[in-house]
Design a protein around this motif. Structure first.
Motif, PDB file in Angstrom:
ATOM      1  N   LEU A  60       0.825  -1.209   0.066  1.00  0.00           N
ATOM      2  CA  LEU A  60      -0.035   0.064   0.019  1.00  0.00           C
ATOM      3  C   LEU A  60       0.927   1.314  -0.056  1.00  0.00           C
ATOM      4  O   LEU A  60       0.574   2.264  -0.532  1.00  0.00           O
ATOM      5  N   ALA A  61       1.879   1.302   0.554  1.00  0.00           N
ATOM      6  CA  ALA A  61       2.702   2.190   0.844  1.00  0.00           C
ATOM      7  C   ALA A  61       3.677   2.595  -0.163  1.00  0.00           C
ATOM      8  O   ALA A  61       4.268   3.753  -0.449  1.00  0.00           O
ATOM      9  N   ALA A  62       3.878   1.776  -1.090  1.00  0.00           N
ATOM     10  CA  ALA A  62       4.851   1.603  -2.175  1.00  0.00           C
ATOM     11  C   ALA A  62       4.425   2.493  -3.526  1.00  0.00           C
ATOM     12  O   ALA A  62       5.216   2.940  -4.357  1.00  0.00           O
ATOM     13  N   THR A  63       3.266   2.951  -3.496  1.00  0.00           N
ATOM     14  CA  THR A  63       2.546   3.360  -4.921  1.00  0.00           C
ATOM     15  C   THR A  63       1.457   4.584  -4.349  1.00  0.00           C
ATOM     16  O   THR A  63       0.807   4.334  -3.247  1.00  0.00           O
ATOM     17  N   THR A  64       1.296   5.339  -5.217  1.00  0.00           N
ATOM     18  CA  THR A  64       0.288   6.371  -5.185  1.00  0.00           C
ATOM     19  C   THR A  64      -1.002   5.828  -6.121  1.00  0.00           C
ATOM     20  O   THR A  64      -1.931   6.900  -6.383  1.00  0.00           O
ATOM     21  N   ALA A  65      -0.883   4.634  -6.709  1.00  0.00           N
ATOM     22  CA  ALA A  65      -1.948   4.264  -7.481  1.00  0.00           C
ATOM     23  C   ALA A  65      -3.166   3.841  -6.798  1.00  0.00           C
ATOM     24  O   ALA A  65      -3.007   2.806  -6.093  1.00  0.00           O
ATOM     25  N   PRO A  66      -4.293   4.416  -6.851  1.00  0.00           N
ATOM     26  CA  PRO A  66      -5.615   3.846  -6.307  1.00  0.00           C
ATOM     27  C   PRO A  66      -5.924   2.284  -6.379  1.00  0.00           C
ATOM     28  O   PRO A  66      -6.203   1.772  -5.385  1.00  0.00           O
ATOM     29  N   VAL A  67      -5.661   2.038  -7.708  1.00  0.00           N
ATOM     30  CA  VAL A  67      -6.089   0.493  -7.742  1.00  0.00           C
ATOM     31  C   VAL A  67      -5.222  -0.527  -6.961  1.00  0.00           C
ATOM     32  O   VAL A  67      -5.609  -1.693  -6.747  1.00  0.00           O
ATOM     33  N   VAL A  68      -3.829  -0.080  -6.671  1.00  0.00           N
ATOM     34  CA  VAL A  68      -3.154  -0.807  -6.074  1.00  0.00           C
ATOM     35  C   VAL A  68      -3.595  -0.918  -4.456  1.00  0.00           C
ATOM     36  O   VAL A  68      -3.355  -1.984  -3.968  1.00  0.00           O
ATOM     37  N   TRP A  69      -4.003   0.292  -4.003  1.00  0.00           N
ATOM     38  CA  TRP A  69      -4.383   0.579  -2.883  1.00  0.00           C
ATOM     39  C   TRP A  69      -5.580  -0.533  -2.542  1.00  0.00           C
ATOM     40  O   TRP A  69      -6.019  -1.024  -1.625  1.00  0.00           O
ATOM     41  N   PHE A  70      -6.450  -0.451  -3.528  1.00  0.00           N
ATOM     42  CA  PHE A  70      -7.734  -1.270  -3.453  1.00  0.00           C
ATOM     43  C   PHE A  70      -7.418  -2.926  -3.292  1.00  0.00           C
ATOM     44  O   PHE A  70      -7.860  -3.529  -2.565  1.00  0.00           O
ATOM     45  N   ALA A  71      -6.273  -3.245  -4.171  1.00  0.00           N
ATOM     46  CA  ALA A  71      -5.762  -4.611  -3.940  1.00  0.00           C
ATOM     47  C   ALA A  71      -5.050  -4.797  -2.735  1.00  0.00           C
ATOM     48  O   ALA A  71      -5.535  -6.133  -2.373  1.00  0.00           O
ATOM     49  N   ALA A  72      -4.257  -3.899  -2.306  1.00  0.00           N
ATOM     50  CA  ALA A  72      -3.715  -4.203  -1.133  1.00  0.00           C
ATOM     51  C   ALA A  72      -4.529  -4.389  -0.014  1.00  0.00           C
ATOM     52  O   ALA A  72      -4.334  -5.186   1.045  1.00  0.00           O
ATOM     53  N   SER A  73      -5.677  -3.553   0.149  1.00  0.00           N
ATOM     54  CA  SER A  73      -6.724  -3.542   1.070  1.00  0.00           C
ATOM     55  C   SER A  73      -7.594  -4.975   1.222  1.00  0.00           C
ATOM     56  O   SER A  73      -7.540  -5.545   2.150  1.00  0.00           O
ATOM     57  N   ALA A  74      -7.781  -5.251  -0.072  1.00  0.00           N
ATOM     58  CA  ALA A  74      -8.330  -6.620  -0.254  1.00  0.00           C
ATOM     59  C   ALA A  74      -7.460  -7.823   0.266  1.00  0.00           C
ATOM     60  O   ALA A  74      -7.914  -8.725   1.029  1.00  0.00           O
ATOM     61  N   ALA A  75      -6.201  -7.834  -0.178  1.00  0.00           N
ATOM     62  CA  ALA A  75      -5.302  -8.855   0.242  1.00  0.00           C
ATOM     63  C   ALA A  75      -5.083  -9.061   1.758  1.00  0.00           C
ATOM     64  O   ALA A  75      -4.936  -9.855   2.339  1.00  0.00           O
ATOM     65  N   ARG A  76      -4.986  -7.861   2.379  1.00  0.00           N
ATOM     66  CA  ARG A  76      -4.433  -7.631   3.944  1.00  0.00           C
ATOM     67  C   ARG A  76      -5.875  -8.206   4.664  1.00  0.00           C
ATOM     68  O   ARG A  76      -5.888  -9.283   5.458  1.00  0.00           O
ATOM     69  N   SER A  77      -6.966  -8.073   4.085  1.00  0.00           N
ATOM     70  CA  SER A  77      -8.380  -8.555   4.600  1.00  0.00           C
ATOM     71  C   SER A  77      -8.321 -10.179   4.478  1.00  0.00           C
ATOM     72  O   SER A  77      -8.718 -11.031   5.143  1.00  0.00           O
ATOM     73  N   ALA A  78      -7.970 -10.610   3.236  1.00  0.00           N
ATOM     74  CA  ALA A  78      -7.996 -12.048   2.963  1.00  0.00           C
ATOM     75  C   ALA A  78      -6.840 -12.851   3.837  1.00  0.00           C
ATOM     76  O   ALA A  78      -7.254 -13.840   4.350  1.00  0.00           O
ATOM     77  N   CYS A  79      -5.905 -12.209   3.877  1.00  0.00           N
ATOM     78  CA  CYS A  79      -4.637 -12.677   4.842  1.00  0.00           C
ATOM     79  C   CYS A  79      -5.181 -12.935   6.164  1.00  0.00           C
ATOM     80  O   CYS A  79      -4.986 -13.970   6.942  1.00  0.00           O
ATOM     81  N   ALA A  80      -6.027 -11.961   6.750  1.00  0.00           N
ATOM     82  CA  ALA A  80      -6.301 -12.021   7.956  1.00  0.00           C
ATOM     83  C   ALA A  80      -7.342 -13.269   8.212  1.00  0.00           C
ATOM     84  O   ALA A  80      -7.104 -13.960   9.178  1.00  0.00           O
ATOM     85  N   GLN A  81      -8.532 -13.233   7.134  1.00  0.00           N
ATOM     86  CA  GLN A  81      -9.043 -14.477   7.283  1.00  0.00           C
ATOM     87  C   GLN A  81      -8.526 -15.952   7.129  1.00  0.00           C
ATOM     88  O   GLN A  81      -8.702 -16.830   7.732  1.00  0.00           O
ATOM     89  N   VAL A  82      -7.596 -15.885   6.172  1.00  0.00           N
ATOM     90  CA  VAL A  82      -6.863 -17.054   6.025  1.00  0.00           C
ATOM     91  C   VAL A  82      -5.956 -17.485   7.513  1.00  0.00           C
ATOM     92  O   VAL A  82      -5.974 -18.768   7.612  1.00  0.00           O
TER      93      VAL A  82
END
Length: 413
Positions: free
Chosen positions: A303-325
């Motif tokens: 999330l911190a590595a880029t200012t591209a919003p689409v990457v932020w969305f992917a990073a947010s989804a990935a973090r929540s997915a990892c929490a569930q896993v």
């Protein structure tokens, strides 16, 4: 008998889906109502703090009370009590929640205590109703059900709040709890008997649950590691929000924050689905440690590595997915290795020890972000999570705990 337990499991968790949707809508509406009537951010923070007091810091006490009853009775008491609290909130909202903030805070505390009692009761009921057959996969399914209201709840709350009256949201929330109670009352299953001949001493029981965890080397190591994970998560929560706002183009900050929230909700469902698919293919230790590392690498550093919003969305989804896993196999370990008659107590103690540092870390993270910058703090916490995840993957004690328990219940210590 297996058919009765399967039916009871479906009723409990189907009802949980319904009541969580109502509670999510009510929580959203309560924030809107209080802020609209008071204009005070401090009032919103106070509501969150009071809710945390019940859901985290008093969770062991709630678990000790739940363990004094049968699982079915605890589910009935929790749903009926939560329904009554919701109806009282509807009444207070009609009178003006902002003008009766002390009453609202008392009701929020009562609701959080009942929610904690319900949460640990439902977690403890999984082993009772499903045995020890692939508990990781079963917890993936229950996590999926719990994730659905993260979409529907706020939308329902916003719709009813804007088109009708805030009181109606709380009324609907109360009705969902009463519906759950009616469903639980309609099913029967032969489960753990009620504790008889043992006095109800919730605070002593809560302390015993904490001691039991700390006395076992494996559980102690696991719990302290996840206390560190939650502390790092708390440090970077405010930074993630601040980073998205500051790096957004003019006029896009609110939309980007909303999209990040929706992506996080989608990640919860995605992670639950991944667990159901991988439960029989990947060892529990690999799921837990790998997910913690993934949350740090993708969800914070990414999330911190880029200012591209689409990457932020992917990073947010990935973090929540990892929490569930990570959560599903982790919960399965506790369900297998803690005796049934004290599971709610120990689960409450687990919540206190694991999540207790989180609220304090959120406050500290706000101060540190101003000093080192939001992006820098997120990278720091992401690296910390990578190291803790690697530790979980390498730990022999976690490996031993991760092996599916067959035979006598194991607690250690």
């Amino acid at each position: 008998m297996p058919g009765n337990k399967t039916r009871a499991f479906a009723v409990l968790w189907g009802g949980q889906l319904l009541s969580l949707a109502g509670s999510s809508a009510a929580s959203f509406a309560l924030g809107l109502t209080v802020y609209a009537e008071t204009g005070s951010t401090a009032a919103l923070a106070l509501i969150t703090a009071v809710s945390t007091l019940g859901s985290i810091y008093l969770a062991p006490v709630c678990g000790a009370v739940a363990d004094h009853m049968s699982r079915r009775t605890a589910a009935l008491v929790g749903n009926l009590g939560a329904g009554a609290v919701a109806l009282l909130l509807a009444w207070v909202a009609a009178l003006g929640a902002g003008r009766h903030l002390p009453v609202v805070l008392c009701l929020v505390l009562a609701g959080s205590l009942l929610a904690a009692m319900l949460s640990v009761t439902l977690a403890a009921s999984v082993r009772e109703l499903r045995g020890e057959a692939d508990l990781t996969r079963v917890n993936g399914i229950t996590s999926f059900l719990e994730g659905i209201p993260t979409f529907s709840g706020p939308l329902l709350g916003a719709l009813v709040h804007s088109q009708f009256t805030p009181s109606l949201v709380f009324l609907l929330d109360g009705l969902t709890f009463f519906a759950c109670a009616a469903a639980v009352a309609a099913v029967r299953w032969q489960g753990r008997p009620r504790a008889t001949g043992r006095p109800l001493r919730p605070f002593a029981g809560a302390a015993g649950g904490v001691r039991r965890i700390l006395a076992d080397p494996g559980f102690r190591q696991l719990q302290l590691t996840f206390a560190g994970v939650n502390f790092l998560n708390g440090l970077s929560v405010a930074s993630a929000t601040a980073f998205v706002v500051a790096a957004s183009s003019a006029g896009a900050a609110s939309w980007n924050l909303a999209a990040v929230g929706v992506a996080a909700a989608a990640g919860l469902l995605l992670g639950s689905t991944v667990v159901v698919v991988l439960a029989r293919r990947v060892p529990r230790q690999g799921l837990i440690g790998g997910a913690v590392m993934g949350a740090g690498l993708l969800g914070r550093i990414g999330l911190a590595a880029t200012t591209a919003p689409v990457v932020w969305f992917a990073a947010s989804a990935a973090r929540s997915a990892c929490a569930q896993v990570a959560n599903a196999p982790l919960t399965a370990i506790w369900q297998e290795r803690v005796p049934s008659d004290i599971q709610a107590t120990v689960f409450g103690a687990r919540r206190l020890l694991g999540q207790g540092p989180y609220p304090l870390a959120v406050l500290l993270g706000g101060v540190l972000a101003d000093a080192v910058g939001s992006a820098g703090l997120m990278v720091f916490t992401g690296v910390g999570e990578l190291l803790l995840g690697a530790f979980l993957l390498a730990s022999s004690r976690v490996r031993e705990l991760s092996r599916s328990a067959r035979g006598p219940e194991l607690v250690g210590g």
